[in-house]
Enzyme design. Structure first.
Site, PDB file in Angstrom:
ATOM      1  N   HIS A 197      -7.416   0.035   6.141  1.00 21.30           N
ATOM      2  CA  HIS A 197      -6.978  -1.338   6.391  1.00 21.30           C
ATOM      3  C   HIS A 197      -6.981  -1.689   7.883  1.00 21.30           C
ATOM      4  O   HIS A 197      -7.399  -2.793   8.263  1.00 21.30           O
ATOM      5  CB  HIS A 197      -5.595  -1.571   5.787  1.00 21.30           C
TER       6      HIS A 197
ATOM      7  N   SER B 205       0.810  -1.223   0.000  1.00 23.27           N
ATOM      8  CA  SER B 205       0.000   0.000   0.000  1.00 23.27           C
ATOM      9  C   SER B 205       0.842   1.273   0.000  1.00 23.27           C
ATOM     10  O   SER B 205       1.936   1.313   0.580  1.00 23.27           O
ATOM     11  CB  SER B 205      -0.902   0.027   1.244  1.00 23.27           C
TER      12      SER B 205
END
Length: 482
Positions: A417, A330
């Protein structure tokens, strides 16, 4: 036109001109805009007003006619469709007037709501409590909600409303009058787009071209540069899944791109390399979620990501039983901006040894924020043992592992997340050396690990204000001074 008619019209215009000029001259140049109610009661339109008072009253009447209690649901939907057709031809400012009417003129009756609230409060602890609660809930439902429901009667109604809300987004900050409509739409969309009504579908190279084109259009993390690029992302060692709604059949609401590999990925270029050979699926043990993109601005605030990742993990485990690790690669989009404001505070967290090493490296004992920021501005040139490199890694660990805003992680991707139950697993130097990656996070990327056995535990930690992090991230954090 004969000469007499032409002369009559010309004289009429000449007579009106002085009066019109005087009126315009007397009108204050900086007059505050009129409220919607003032405009509805007026006779003439002022400058910078889109719809005239008469047109505004007509649109309001048509909106009220949509929810006329004397008509059927079908007729209400037909009237809503006619209003949508007018809206499609309206200019942006005229559409904004419609939003204002829907937001301000369709509120719950305050007297009924107040009376129902008092009855509910009086009924608490009595056998009438349940009925009183129902009556209170009904009294607080605004007619605005019924207007929106009538648009949903016909197939194109829901896409129309989603598009309308997307149009509204840029105006919300400057005009708080629209907030009621925006919140109402978000509430209703959360029900209409509940994951129970969504289909999970794989998007592959064999999918319709129009759908593959949507990936190119909506990809928000790593831009797709060509058809060869998108084909690479849909290769045999890749998977792409999206959530679809029956009323928007050709539009993925959100999609995730996954690479199937044999170890946790630490850099994005190899995953995007069009010339790289496909990975051996027999050896794949790890699923890397490297891009998640929402596609509909009109569904802002409606959460799909948590359910999407869970469903995709279940689907992948069924297809590839050898998969054991589920993680992301990410970006850290807010890191550089955060460090630019917090370098002084972070430097203060370092121990004396670290500060001395930085002073020798920079040639300045002052260690001013400006000097440190200048020294790390070209991170790809820093040697692996450079104290400046460690400075960036420790700052990133601090940013992801400790920094909270409003009780939630400061970084937007971390917020997503970690809110889903992942933990901050590993920082990757030069994970994204692209100009975008360097601008956002000095090229750093992060792996969030989805440990399926500990998702609930991680959520509980986050609810307590503690970010779940791995031992590697813990080691990078500045040690607390005693």
């Amino acid at each position: 036109m004969n000469a007499a008619t032409w002369l009559e019209r010309s004289v009429s215009r000449l007579r009106k001109a002085p009066a019109q000029a005087a009126a315009e001259k007397s009108e204050p140049e900086t007059a505050a805009p009129r409220s919607t109610r003032e405009r509805l009661e007026a006779s003439l339109r002022q400058k910078n007003e889109a719809l005239s008072p008469r047109a505004l009253r007509r649109v309001l009447a048509e909106l009220k006619a949509v929810i006329d209690p004397g008509i059927s649901e079908v007729e209400g939907g037909r009237r809503a469709k006619a209003l949508q057709d007018w809206y499609a031809a309206a200019d942006p400012e005229e559409r904004r007037d419609v939003w204002l009417l829907m937001s301000e003129m369709f509120v719950a009756d305050p007297d009924k709501a107040k009376a129902a609230q008092a009855q509910f409060a009086a009924a608490l602890g009595t056998p009438d409590e349940a009925v009183a609660e129902v009556n209170y809930r009904r009294a607080t439902v605004s007619p605005r909600r019924r207007v929106l429901q009538r648009f949903s009667v016909y197939p194109e109604g829901i896409p129309f409303l989603v598009g309308m809300r997307a149009e509204m987004q840029p105006y919300l900050k400057a005009d708080k009058r629209l907030r009621a409509l925006d919140v109402e739409m978000e509430y209703m969309f959360s029900t209409w787009f509940d994951v129970g009504f969504l289909d999970l579908r794989r998007i592959s190279w064999d999918s319709p071209a129009s759908l593959v084109e949507k990936l190119i259009k909506y990809e928000a993390v790593h831009d797709i540069s060509s058809w060869a690029d998108v084909k690479n992302r849909l290769d045999s060692d890749r998977r792409c899944y999206g959530f679809f709604h029956p009323r928007l059949p050709g539009e993925p609401l959100i999609f995730v791109e996954v690479a199937l590999v044999d170890a946790m990925a630490d850099s994005i270029p190899p995953l995007l390399d069009e010339s790289a050979a496909a990975a051996d699926l027999e050896r794949a043990t790890t699923a890397i979620f490297y891009s998640i993109s929402n596609t509909q601005d009109g569904l802002r605030g409606v959460s799909f990501g948590d359910s999407l990742i869970k469903r995709v993990v279940e689907t992948l485990k069924d297809e590839f039983p050898k998969l054991k690790t589920f993680a992301t690669l990410s970006p850290i989009p807010g890191f550089r901006a955060w460090l630019g404001k917090n370098m002084a505070a972070h430097a203060e967290r370092l121990d004396e040894k670290q500060r001395a090493e930085l002073a020798r490296t920079t040639g300045s004992a002052a260690l001013s924020p400006a000097e440190l920021l200048a020294a790390v501005d070209k991170p790809l040139a820093l040697a692996s043992a450079s104290p400046l490199r460690h400075l960036l890694l420790s700052a990133a660990a601090q940013y992801l592992g400790r920094e909270m805003t409003g009780g939630k992680p400061t970084d937007p991707v971390a917020r997503f997340h970690l809110g889903n139950g992942a933990r901050v697993e590993r920082l990757n130097w030069a994970g994204d050396p692209s100009p975008k990656g360097l601008k956002q996070s000095y090229g750093l990327m992060v792996n969030y690990l989805y440990d399926l056995r500990r998702l609930d535990k991680h959520r509980a930690l986050l609810a307590q204000g503690r970010v779940p992090i791995s031992a590697d991230i813990e080691d990078l954090l500045p040690k607390k001074k005693i």
